[in-house]
Design a protein around this motif. Structure first.
Motif, PDB file in Angstrom:
ATOM      1  N   PRO A  15       0.810  -1.222   0.000  1.00 40.34           N
ATOM      2  CA  PRO A  15       0.000   0.000   0.000  1.00 40.34           C
ATOM      3  C   PRO A  15       0.844   1.273   0.000  1.00 40.34           C
ATOM      4  CG  PRO A  15      -0.672  -1.452   1.801  1.00 40.34           C
ATOM      5  CD  PRO A  15       0.524  -2.057   1.152  1.00 40.34           C
ATOM      6  N   MET A  16       2.012   1.217   0.608  1.00 43.68           N
ATOM      7  CA  MET A  16       2.879   2.398   0.625  1.00 43.68           C
ATOM      8  C   MET A  16       3.342   2.764  -0.780  1.00 43.68           C
ATOM      9  SD  MET A  16       3.396   3.871   3.508  1.00 43.68           S
ATOM     10  CE  MET A  16       3.337   3.633   5.258  1.00 43.68           C
ATOM     11  N   LEU A  17       3.533   1.751  -1.636  1.00 45.14           N
ATOM     12  CA  LEU A  17       3.925   2.029  -3.017  1.00 45.14           C
ATOM     13  C   LEU A  17       2.897   2.918  -3.711  1.00 45.14           C
ATOM     14  CD1 LEU A  17       5.291  -1.390  -4.295  1.00 45.14           C
ATOM     15  CD2 LEU A  17       6.524   0.768  -4.227  1.00 45.14           C
ATOM     16  N   PRO A  21       3.457   8.366  -3.570  1.00 45.25           N
ATOM     17  CA  PRO A  21       3.475   9.385  -4.630  1.00 45.25           C
ATOM     18  C   PRO A  21       2.412  10.476  -4.453  1.00 45.25           C
ATOM     19  CG  PRO A  21       3.699   7.211  -5.591  1.00 45.25           C
ATOM     20  CD  PRO A  21       3.384   7.014  -4.141  1.00 45.25           C
ATOM     21  N   HIS A  22       1.309  10.185  -3.798  1.00 43.48           N
ATOM     22  CA  HIS A  22       0.280  11.196  -3.562  1.00 43.48           C
ATOM     23  C   HIS A  22       0.756  12.265  -2.582  1.00 43.48           C
ATOM     24  CE1 HIS A  22      -2.785   9.174  -5.861  1.00 43.48           C
ATOM     25  NE2 HIS A  22      -2.452   8.032  -5.256  1.00 43.48           N
ATOM     26  N   PHE A  23       1.751  11.951  -1.799  1.00 43.78           N
ATOM     27  CA  PHE A  23       2.296  12.893  -0.828  1.00 43.78           C
ATOM     28  C   PHE A  23       3.594  13.528  -1.320  1.00 43.78           C
ATOM     29  CE2 PHE A  23      -0.402  10.136   1.664  1.00 43.78           C
ATOM     30  CZ  PHE A  23      -1.074  11.043   2.462  1.00 43.78           C
ATOM     31  N   GLY A  24       3.944  13.270  -2.573  1.00 38.36           N
ATOM     32  CA  GLY A  24       5.153  13.853  -3.144  1.00 38.36           C
ATOM     33  C   GLY A  24       6.426  13.158  -2.713  1.00 38.36           C
ATOM     34  N   ILE A  25       6.313  11.906  -2.330  1.00 38.33           N
ATOM     35  CA  ILE A  25       7.471  11.128  -1.880  1.00 38.33           C
ATOM     36  C   ILE A  25       7.735  10.043  -2.913  1.00 38.33           C
ATOM     37  CG2 ILE A  25       8.414   9.745   0.007  1.00 38.33           C
ATOM     38  CD1 ILE A  25       6.193  11.016   1.790  1.00 38.33           C
ATOM     39  N   TRP A  29      10.752   4.706  -1.556  1.00 34.49           N
ATOM     40  CA  TRP A  29      10.909   4.790  -0.110  1.00 34.49           C
ATOM     41  C   TRP A  29      10.058   3.741   0.580  1.00 34.49           C
ATOM     42  CZ3 TRP A  29      14.453   6.753   2.830  1.00 34.49           C
ATOM     43  CH2 TRP A  29      15.249   7.763   2.342  1.00 34.49           C
ATOM     44  N   ALA A  30       9.135   3.110  -0.134  1.00 38.04           N
ATOM     45  CA  ALA A  30       8.325   2.041   0.444  1.00 38.04           C
ATOM     46  C   ALA A  30       9.186   0.848   0.846  1.00 38.04           C
ATOM     47  CB  ALA A  30       7.244   1.598  -0.538  1.00 38.04           C
ATOM     48  N   LEU A  31      10.372   0.749   0.299  1.00 38.47           N
ATOM     49  CA  LEU A  31      11.281  -0.333   0.696  1.00 38.47           C
ATOM     50  C   LEU A  31      11.711  -0.193   2.148  1.00 38.47           C
ATOM     51  CD1 LEU A  31      13.492  -0.599  -2.503  1.00 38.47           C
ATOM     52  CD2 LEU A  31      11.654  -2.121  -1.776  1.00 38.47           C
ATOM     53  N   ALA A  32      11.552   0.984   2.718  1.00 41.55           N
ATOM     54  CA  ALA A  32      11.881   1.184   4.126  1.00 41.55           C
ATOM     55  C   ALA A  32      10.919   0.407   5.032  1.00 41.55           C
ATOM     56  CB  ALA A  32      11.834   2.666   4.476  1.00 41.55           C
ATOM     57  N   CYS A  33       9.804  -0.049   4.490  1.00 40.99           N
ATOM     58  CA  CYS A  33       8.835  -0.816   5.277  1.00 40.99           C
ATOM     59  C   CYS A  33       9.380  -2.180   5.684  1.00 40.99           C
ATOM     60  CB  CYS A  33       7.544  -0.997   4.501  1.00 40.99           C
ATOM     61  SG  CYS A  33       6.623   0.524   4.268  1.00 40.99           S
ATOM     62  N   VAL A  34      10.409  -2.640   5.014  1.00 41.54           N
ATOM     63  CA  VAL A  34      10.987  -3.934   5.343  1.00 41.54           C
ATOM     64  C   VAL A  34      11.654  -3.869   6.724  1.00 41.54           C
ATOM     65  CG1 VAL A  34      12.670  -5.672   4.611  1.00 41.54           C
ATOM     66  CG2 VAL A  34      11.257  -4.512   2.916  1.00 41.54           C
ATOM     67  N   LYS A  49       3.440  15.837   5.719  1.00 46.81           N
ATOM     68  CA  LYS A  49       3.147  16.312   4.359  1.00 46.81           C
ATOM     69  C   LYS A  49       1.665  16.637   4.210  1.00 46.81           C
ATOM     70  CE  LYS A  49       6.631  16.042   1.477  1.00 46.81           C
ATOM     71  NZ  LYS A  49       7.071  17.172   0.704  1.00 46.81           N
ATOM     72  N   LEU A  50       0.802  15.858   4.824  1.00 47.43           N
ATOM     73  CA  LEU A  50      -0.636  16.107   4.750  1.00 47.43           C
ATOM     74  C   LEU A  50      -0.987  17.429   5.402  1.00 47.43           C
ATOM     75  CD1 LEU A  50      -3.373  14.978   3.881  1.00 47.43           C
ATOM     76  CD2 LEU A  50      -3.514  13.864   6.102  1.00 47.43           C
ATOM     77  N   GLN A  51      -0.359  17.742   6.525  1.00 47.46           N
ATOM     78  CA  GLN A  51      -0.598  19.025   7.179  1.00 47.46           C
ATOM     79  C   GLN A  51      -0.132  20.177   6.293  1.00 47.46           C
ATOM     80  OE1 GLN A  51       1.343  18.820  10.965  1.00 47.46           O
ATOM     81  NE2 GLN A  51      -0.442  17.900  11.959  1.00 47.46           N
ATOM     82  N   GLU A  52       0.987  19.994   5.602  1.00 49.08           N
ATOM     83  CA  GLU A  52       1.467  21.025   4.695  1.00 49.08           C
ATOM     84  C   GLU A  52       0.505  21.228   3.533  1.00 49.08           C
ATOM     85  OE1 GLU A  52       5.367  19.922   3.446  1.00 49.08           O
ATOM     86  OE2 GLU A  52       6.246  20.222   5.432  1.00 49.08           O
ATOM     87  N   LEU A  53      -0.045  20.141   3.010  1.00 48.04           N
ATOM     88  CA  LEU A  53      -0.976  20.238   1.892  1.00 48.04           C
ATOM     89  C   LEU A  53      -2.293  20.890   2.314  1.00 48.04           C
ATOM     90  CD1 LEU A  53      -0.407  16.779   0.180  1.00 48.04           C
ATOM     91  CD2 LEU A  53       0.315  19.024  -0.656  1.00 48.04           C
ATOM     92  N   GLU A  54      -2.718  20.675   3.548  1.00 50.16           N
ATOM     93  CA  GLU A  54      -3.966  21.264   4.015  1.00 50.16           C
ATOM     94  C   GLU A  54      -3.837  22.764   4.230  1.00 50.16           C
ATOM     95  OE1 GLU A  54      -5.046  19.066   7.473  1.00 50.16           O
ATOM     96  OE2 GLU A  54      -5.967  17.453   6.321  1.00 50.16           O
ATOM     97  N   LYS A  55      -2.619  23.243   4.542  1.00 54.28           N
ATOM     98  CA  LYS A  55      -2.422  24.676   4.769  1.00 54.28           C
ATOM     99  C   LYS A  55      -2.508  25.461   3.467  1.00 54.28           C
ATOM    100  CE  LYS A  55       0.343  24.267   8.918  1.00 54.28           C
ATOM    101  NZ  LYS A  55       1.657  24.507   9.540  1.00 54.28           N
ATOM    102  N   LEU A  56      -2.277  24.793   2.330  1.00 57.51           N
ATOM    103  CA  LEU A  56      -2.314  25.495   1.044  1.00 57.51           C
ATOM    104  C   LEU A  56      -3.687  25.750   0.625  1.00 57.51           C
ATOM    105  CD1 LEU A  56       0.424  23.568  -0.911  1.00 57.51           C
ATOM    106  CD2 LEU A  56       0.632  25.760   0.197  1.00 57.51           C
TER     107      LEU A  56
END
Length: 56
Positions: A15-17, A21-25, A29-34, A49-56
């Protein structure tokens, strides 16, 4: 018990894959889940990132 933790951590990479990308990452980086600490770190970064997107 330890093997179960690794399996759960690896399964969260799928799911991280799709979410990262929706959060601009970069999706790789989903490989870090291992690594077990990777899931909470990625979740925290996505929340920031979600808090930053909500402020815009």
């Amino acid at each position: 018990m330890g093997g179960l933790l690794w399996i759960i951590s690896a399964l969260t990479a799928i799911p991280m894959l799709k979410l990262l990308p929706h959060f601009g990452i970069n999706k790789y980086w989903a490989l870090a889940c291992v690594v077990p600490i990777g899931v909470p770190l990625l979740a925290w970064y996505m929340a920031v990132k979600l808090q930053e997107l909500e402020k815009l």
